[in-house]
Design a protein around this motif. Structure first.
Motif, PDB file in Angstrom:
ATOM      1  N   LYS A  19      29.180  42.524  56.845  1.00  0.00           N
ATOM      2  CA  LYS A  19      28.829  43.407  55.955  1.00  0.00           C
ATOM      3  C   LYS A  19      29.265  42.918  54.324  1.00  0.00           C
ATOM      4  N   ILE A  20      30.132  42.131  54.174  1.00  0.00           N
ATOM      5  CA  ILE A  20      30.451  41.619  53.113  1.00  0.00           C
ATOM      6  C   ILE A  20      29.548  40.551  52.808  1.00  0.00           C
ATOM      7  N   ILE A  21      29.200  39.706  53.873  1.00  0.00           N
ATOM      8  CA  ILE A  21      28.182  38.659  53.603  1.00  0.00           C
ATOM      9  C   ILE A  21      27.049  39.272  53.033  1.00  0.00           C
ATOM     10  N   LYS A  22      26.249  40.333  53.544  1.00  0.00           N
ATOM     11  CA  LYS A  22      25.191  41.036  53.228  1.00  0.00           C
ATOM     12  C   LYS A  22      25.378  41.456  51.805  1.00  0.00           C
ATOM     13  N   GLU A  23      26.335  42.114  51.278  1.00  0.00           N
ATOM     14  CA  GLU A  23      26.566  42.772  50.122  1.00  0.00           C
ATOM     15  C   GLU A  23      26.584  41.535  49.041  1.00  0.00           C
ATOM     16  N   LEU A  24      27.104  40.291  49.319  1.00  0.00           N
ATOM     17  CA  LEU A  24      27.219  39.363  48.525  1.00  0.00           C
ATOM     18  C   LEU A  24      25.911  38.909  48.158  1.00  0.00           C
ATOM     19  N   ASN A  25      25.067  38.541  49.438  1.00  0.00           N
ATOM     20  CA  ASN A  25      23.812  38.152  49.084  1.00  0.00           C
ATOM     21  C   ASN A  25      23.026  38.999  48.349  1.00  0.00           C
ATOM     22  N   ASP A  26      23.106  40.438  48.565  1.00  0.00           N
ATOM     23  CA  ASP A  26      22.496  41.348  47.649  1.00  0.00           C
ATOM     24  C   ASP A  26      22.950  41.204  46.212  1.00  0.00           C
ATOM     25  N   ILE A  27      24.082  41.263  45.920  1.00  0.00           N
ATOM     26  CA  ILE A  27      24.683  41.278  44.623  1.00  0.00           C
ATOM     27  C   ILE A  27      24.034  39.640  43.940  1.00  0.00           C
ATOM     28  N   LYS A  28      24.016  38.836  44.497  1.00  0.00           N
ATOM     29  CA  LYS A  28      23.586  37.406  44.058  1.00  0.00           C
ATOM     30  C   LYS A  28      22.027  37.508  43.660  1.00  0.00           C
ATOM     31  N   GLU A  38      29.111  42.040  36.384  1.00  0.00           N
ATOM     32  CA  GLU A  38      28.579  41.115  37.737  1.00  0.00           C
ATOM     33  C   GLU A  38      30.003  40.761  38.522  1.00  0.00           C
ATOM     34  N   TYR A  39      30.550  40.068  37.949  1.00  0.00           N
ATOM     35  CA  TYR A  39      32.002  39.475  38.332  1.00  0.00           C
ATOM     36  C   TYR A  39      32.705  40.620  39.370  1.00  0.00           C
ATOM     37  N   LYS A  40      32.620  41.673  38.816  1.00  0.00           N
ATOM     38  CA  LYS A  40      33.543  42.986  39.403  1.00  0.00           C
ATOM     39  C   LYS A  40      32.783  43.498  40.512  1.00  0.00           C
ATOM     40  N   LYS A  41      31.360  43.294  40.532  1.00  0.00           N
ATOM     41  CA  LYS A  41      30.641  43.913  41.759  1.00  0.00           C
ATOM     42  C   LYS A  41      31.111  42.695  42.951  1.00  0.00           C
ATOM     43  N   ILE A  42      31.072  41.368  42.733  1.00  0.00           N
ATOM     44  CA  ILE A  42      31.697  40.670  43.401  1.00  0.00           C
ATOM     45  C   ILE A  42      32.862  40.812  44.327  1.00  0.00           C
ATOM     46  N   TYR A  43      33.812  41.080  43.098  1.00  0.00           N
ATOM     47  CA  TYR A  43      35.351  41.385  43.575  1.00  0.00           C
ATOM     48  C   TYR A  43      35.374  42.423  44.195  1.00  0.00           C
ATOM     49  N   ASN A  44      34.568  43.718  43.873  1.00  0.00           N
ATOM     50  CA  ASN A  44      34.615  44.793  44.678  1.00  0.00           C
ATOM     51  C   ASN A  44      34.177  44.647  46.129  1.00  0.00           C
ATOM     52  N   ALA A  45      33.337  44.000  46.371  1.00  0.00           N
ATOM     53  CA  ALA A  45      32.685  43.672  47.533  1.00  0.00           C
ATOM     54  C   ALA A  45      33.714  42.942  48.613  1.00  0.00           C
ATOM     55  N   CYS A  46      34.260  42.164  48.119  1.00  0.00           N
ATOM     56  CA  CYS A  46      35.382  41.316  48.707  1.00  0.00           C
ATOM     57  C   CYS A  46      36.860  42.168  48.814  1.00  0.00           C
ATOM     58  N   SER A  47      37.070  43.169  48.073  1.00  0.00           N
ATOM     59  CA  SER A  47      38.441  43.767  47.930  1.00  0.00           C
ATOM     60  C   SER A  47      38.867  44.341  49.586  1.00  0.00           C
ATOM     61  N   ASP A  49      38.970  42.877  52.238  1.00  0.00           N
ATOM     62  CA  ASP A  49      39.151  41.591  52.992  1.00  0.00           C
ATOM     63  C   ASP A  49      40.172  40.733  52.246  1.00  0.00           C
ATOM     64  N   ASP A  50      41.315  40.736  52.822  1.00  0.00           N
ATOM     65  CA  ASP A  50      42.411  39.950  52.017  1.00  0.00           C
ATOM     66  C   ASP A  50      42.319  38.591  52.018  1.00  0.00           C
ATOM     67  N   ASP A  51      41.752  37.825  52.867  1.00  0.00           N
ATOM     68  CA  ASP A  51      41.649  36.484  53.069  1.00  0.00           C
ATOM     69  C   ASP A  51      40.602  35.975  52.005  1.00  0.00           C
ATOM     70  N   ILE A  52      39.433  36.850  52.068  1.00  0.00           N
ATOM     71  CA  ILE A  52      38.209  36.183  51.130  1.00  0.00           C
ATOM     72  C   ILE A  52      38.687  36.579  49.502  1.00  0.00           C
ATOM     73  N   LEU A  53      39.528  37.884  49.518  1.00  0.00           N
ATOM     74  CA  LEU A  53      40.231  38.099  48.108  1.00  0.00           C
ATOM     75  C   LEU A  53      41.011  37.022  47.748  1.00  0.00           C
ATOM     76  N   ASP A  54      42.056  36.857  48.372  1.00  0.00           N
ATOM     77  CA  ASP A  54      42.804  35.523  48.094  1.00  0.00           C
ATOM     78  C   ASP A  54      41.984  34.370  47.696  1.00  0.00           C
ATOM     79  N   TYR A  55      40.916  34.058  48.240  1.00  0.00           N
ATOM     80  CA  TYR A  55      39.998  33.017  47.937  1.00  0.00           C
ATOM     81  C   TYR A  55      39.407  33.191  46.527  1.00  0.00           C
ATOM     82  N   LEU A  56      38.851  34.304  46.438  1.00  0.00           N
ATOM     83  CA  LEU A  56      38.122  34.710  45.080  1.00  0.00           C
ATOM     84  C   LEU A  56      39.157  34.656  44.097  1.00  0.00           C
ATOM     85  N   GLU A  57      40.370  34.775  44.262  1.00  0.00           N
ATOM     86  CA  GLU A  57      41.371  34.884  43.140  1.00  0.00           C
ATOM     87  C   GLU A  57      41.745  33.722  42.793  1.00  0.00           C
ATOM     88  N   GLU A  58      41.689  32.569  43.756  1.00  0.00           N
ATOM     89  CA  GLU A  58      42.168  30.980  43.584  1.00  0.00           C
ATOM     90  C   GLU A  58      41.003  30.395  42.651  1.00  0.00           C
TER      91      GLU A  58
END
Length: 134
Positions: A19-28, A38-47, A49-58
């Protein structure tokens, strides 16, 4: 019964990541300026999922929420502040580059970020599928 519970749990995780993959592709597809919104939309889509949120914050994006902190961390001298700011123009979102200095964010940066996050998620989905087989 225990094996089925494990599979059900990883199926749920896989579905959540898809679902997150689909949402990120839609946001893109909607990114056109490289803005904080635009960044906050990406952040919210990932929020969720802790693993992917950690990656995003890095990835060292700096929003208006982080401004005070990064300025104080990089203002021990006027010269450091000058190098830190460099030739950036005023914006609502920046990135910290490989040298620890500020750089402006473009729409391409955010599109690449979506691609990177999708690649990370796909790897995680594949790892979950592989672990179901063991």
């Amino acid at each position: 019964g225990r094996r089925r519970c494990k599979n059900r749990f990883s199926r749920s995780l896989i579905n959540d990541k898809k679902k997150i993959i689909k949402e990120l592709n839609d946001i893109k597809e909607t990114i056109d300026c490289g803005t904080e919104d635009e960044y906050k939309k990406i952040y919210n889509a990932c929020s969720a999922d802790d693993d992917i949120l950690d990656y995003l914050e890095e990835q060292n994006y700096v929003t208006s929420d982080d401004e005070d902190m990064v300025i104080s961390e990089n203002s021990d001298s006027i010269d450091r502040l000058r190098y830190f700011i460099g030739d950036t123009y005023s914006a609502d979102i920046y990135r910290i580059d490989g040298y620890g200095n500020l750089e402006n964010v473009t729409s391409e940066d955010l599109k690449d970020l979506c691609d990177d996050l999708v690649a990370q998620l796909r790897t995680q989905v594949q790892e979950l599928k592989d672990s179901e087989l063991t």
